[in-house]
Every structure is written in C-alpha cells, then in structure tokens.
Design an enzyme around this catalytic site. Structure first.
Site, PDB file in Angstrom:
ATOM      1  N   ASN A 163       0.841  -1.193   0.000  1.00 24.94           N
ATOM      2  CA  ASN A 163       0.000   0.000   0.000  1.00 24.94           C
ATOM      3  C   ASN A 163       0.883   1.252   0.000  1.00 24.94           C
ATOM      4  OD1 ASN A 163       0.931   0.330   2.643  1.00 24.94           O
ATOM      5  ND2 ASN A 163      -0.945  -0.435   3.582  1.00 24.94           N
ATOM      6  N   ASP A 182      -9.183  -9.443  -0.385  1.00 22.26           N
ATOM      7  CA  ASP A 182      -8.439  -8.563   0.524  1.00 22.26           C
ATOM      8  C   ASP A 182      -8.447  -7.127   0.022  1.00 22.26           C
ATOM      9  OD1 ASP A 182      -6.369  -8.246   2.797  1.00 22.26           O
ATOM     10  OD2 ASP A 182      -5.325  -7.430   1.058  1.00 22.26           O
TER      11      ASP A 182
END
Length: 325
Positions: free
Chosen positions: A9, A198
């Site tokens: 991320n 996810d």
C-alpha cells in the site's frame, strides 16, 4: 521473493492479499505434487478452505518473503497443508515469522474436472498426529456446511449514506476471469480470489476510518464452488463489527458464468477479514464506532462481537499457557 512497490500500500506495508496469494501457491504446489506421487489419473489440487490466518507482523517493501509448506494430514479425498511465511530484511539479516496458515485441498481429475480423486496417504511420525488431523478435518467439514447454509445475503447500494454506517463504506469490485487467473483445469486460483477479496475488504476499512490500514487476520475462507474461466465475478464487502482498534469486514464472491453457460449467478466464496487502523508512524489508532441502522446490521454486529470476544479469549489463554511453560 522480494517484495516490490506493487505488492504494497501507499505506506509501504505489503497487502495481506499478496501474502495470501503466495501462501496458496505454495499449498497448491505441494498438494498437487503429493496427489500425483503415485501412478494413477493425473490431477490438480484445488483449494477448498483456508483456516483462520493471523498476520503476526507487517511485511514491508524490500523485504524477502520465504514461504514453506508441509502436508500434515490426508483424508480419502482431501489434503491439509500447513504453510509458514518468514520475512527477511536483507540489509540487516533480521528474520521474523509473519504468517502461519492451514489450507485444505481436493484433487480434481485433469480428464474430468467434476471428479474428485483419492489422495495417497502420508506416513505419520506418531499415531496422535493422525488423530489430531482427523479431528481438524471433521471440524472444518462441519464449519463449511454451516457457512454454506447462511450464504443467502446480498449487498445492495445505499443512497446518500451517513459516515460510519454500513452503507457508507461497503464496496464491490467486478472482475472478468481470464486465463492468467486460472489453473490447468480452467478454474480460478484460490490465491487470485483471496487477493481480490483482501483488496475489497481493504477499501471498506479505509473508507470507514480514512487512515492507513493493514490486514490483521482472516477468518476461515470457504470455497463453496469452482469459478470457471470466462466468468464475471463480483467481490462485495461490508463492515459487520468494530472494536476500539479493529474492524471486521464480511466479503462475498459471486460468480456469473455467462460465457457459453445457462447457469444462474451463485455464491462461490465467503470470509471475514479483520483490519486495524495505523498512524503514519505505524502505531494502532482508535477505530470509529460502526453505526448500525437495520435489525440485520445489529444482528451481524452482535455476531461479529461474539467472534471478536471468542478470538480474544483464545489468544489470552494461549499467552497464559506460554507464560507457564
């Protein structure tokens, strides 16, 4: 393999879905290899279930992930695989365990994808190992049945939702299943599905708290039916429960086999993901309380609270047991 920016991320933490995909690949390799270890009909091992998986510590860009798998139990038609994930900082040499997972596979014939083949037995070092494995097998079999029976829920869009409500953060992703997503049999890899799940769960969590988030754990993931190449899958997620520092998100995968198929849309996979909110320094932050509006939302909140308290009690008992040893 080394973790790269597209695995992580914006804060540099590796996506839980990336790790789940690596775990599934390791499990698929070892179980397929074992199921073809004796003369007979060639087959490919298909993922049926992933037990609860805790993300013990975050993995970051630049670290090396080492995934190892071991077969720990075989029934007549299924294989239990234990997978460990180790991260290594190649600058300092520091290593740590980041994940431990248990997966169940079934061998499907290459000639007939609807035919489940028999699994070659393994040799156990002790009789207790076989007995314990059989107990785990019966427990997961029962849980899979119970989960499938409550899989009728759908997630619908909400017009002008209020912040911190279920409708405000719920999200969906639509994906066309291509050849690169599939096994030799033309069905989706379990790891590909988990990675997408996810991703959706992470969007739900980020929308709810507006901070950096990471996957803390994944409850049992049940693969109810295969997803065929050419299908369109809809991955939907919604917040079910929040504690002071964690968020539980329910994720569904529905498949539309519209290419050369007359079959209607069906529920293929379901699971619960737990996320935590982090500051820029990587410290846990308080999570905004989920605002429930309908009776179903309140029921799901209480069910999530029960799972949270059960997991918390189990973890405390393990810590006390470890302290006494």
């Amino acid at each position: 393999r080394i973790m790269r920016p597209d695995d992580a991320n914006i804060a540099g933490n590796v996506h839980g879905g990336t790790i789940l995909k690596m775990i599934e690949e390791a499990g698929a390799i070892i179980s397929t290899r074992h199921c073809n270890s004796q003369a007979g009909e060639p087959c490919v091992a298909a993922l049926a279930r992933v037990e609860r998986t805790d993300f013990l510590s975050p993995m970051c860009i630049g670290e090396v992930a080492n995934v190892s798998a071991e077969i720990t139990y075989t029934s007549r038609h299924s294989v239990e695989v234990q997978v460990n994930v180790m991260s290594e900082n190649i600058l300092t040499g520091a290593k740590k365990v980041t994940n431990k997972a248990t997966l169940w596979y079934v061998p499907l014939s290459l000639k007939n994808v609807n035919k489940v083949l028999e699994v070659p037995p393994i040799q156990y070092a002790r009789k207790e190992q076989e007995d314990e494995g059989k107990k785990r097998y019966e427990e997961q079999k029962l849980d899979r049945l119970e989960t499938k029976q409550r899989n009728g829920d759908l997630i619908f869009p909400v017009i002008n939702p209020e912040p911190h409500t279920v409708g405000y953060s719920q999200s969906s992703l639509i994906h066309l299943v291509g050849p690169s997503d599939c096994t030799l049999l033309g069905f989706v890899h379990g790891g590909v599905t988990m990675k997408l799940m996810d991703e959706v769960a992470g969007i739900v969590a980020a929308r709810h708290c507006k901070t950096n988030i990471v996957t803390a754990s994944v409850d049992a993931i049940n693969f109810h039916e295969k997803i065929k190449k050419g299908s369109v899958i809809t991955i939907s997620g919604r917040m079910t429960f929040t504690s002071n520092k964690s968020m539980e998100i329910e994720v569904f995968v529905d498949a539309d086999p519209f290419v050369n198929e007359s079959r209607e849309r069906y529920r293929a996979v379901s699971a619960f993901f737990t996320y935590v909110s982090l500051s820029k320094e990587g410290k846990p932050l308080p999570v905004p309380q989920l605002l429930t509006e309908t009776e179903d939302e309140k029921r799901r909140f209480e069910e999530g609270k029960g799972r949270y308290l059960q997991t918390k009690a189990k973890r405390q008992a393990q810590m006390q047991q470890a302290a006494q040893q």
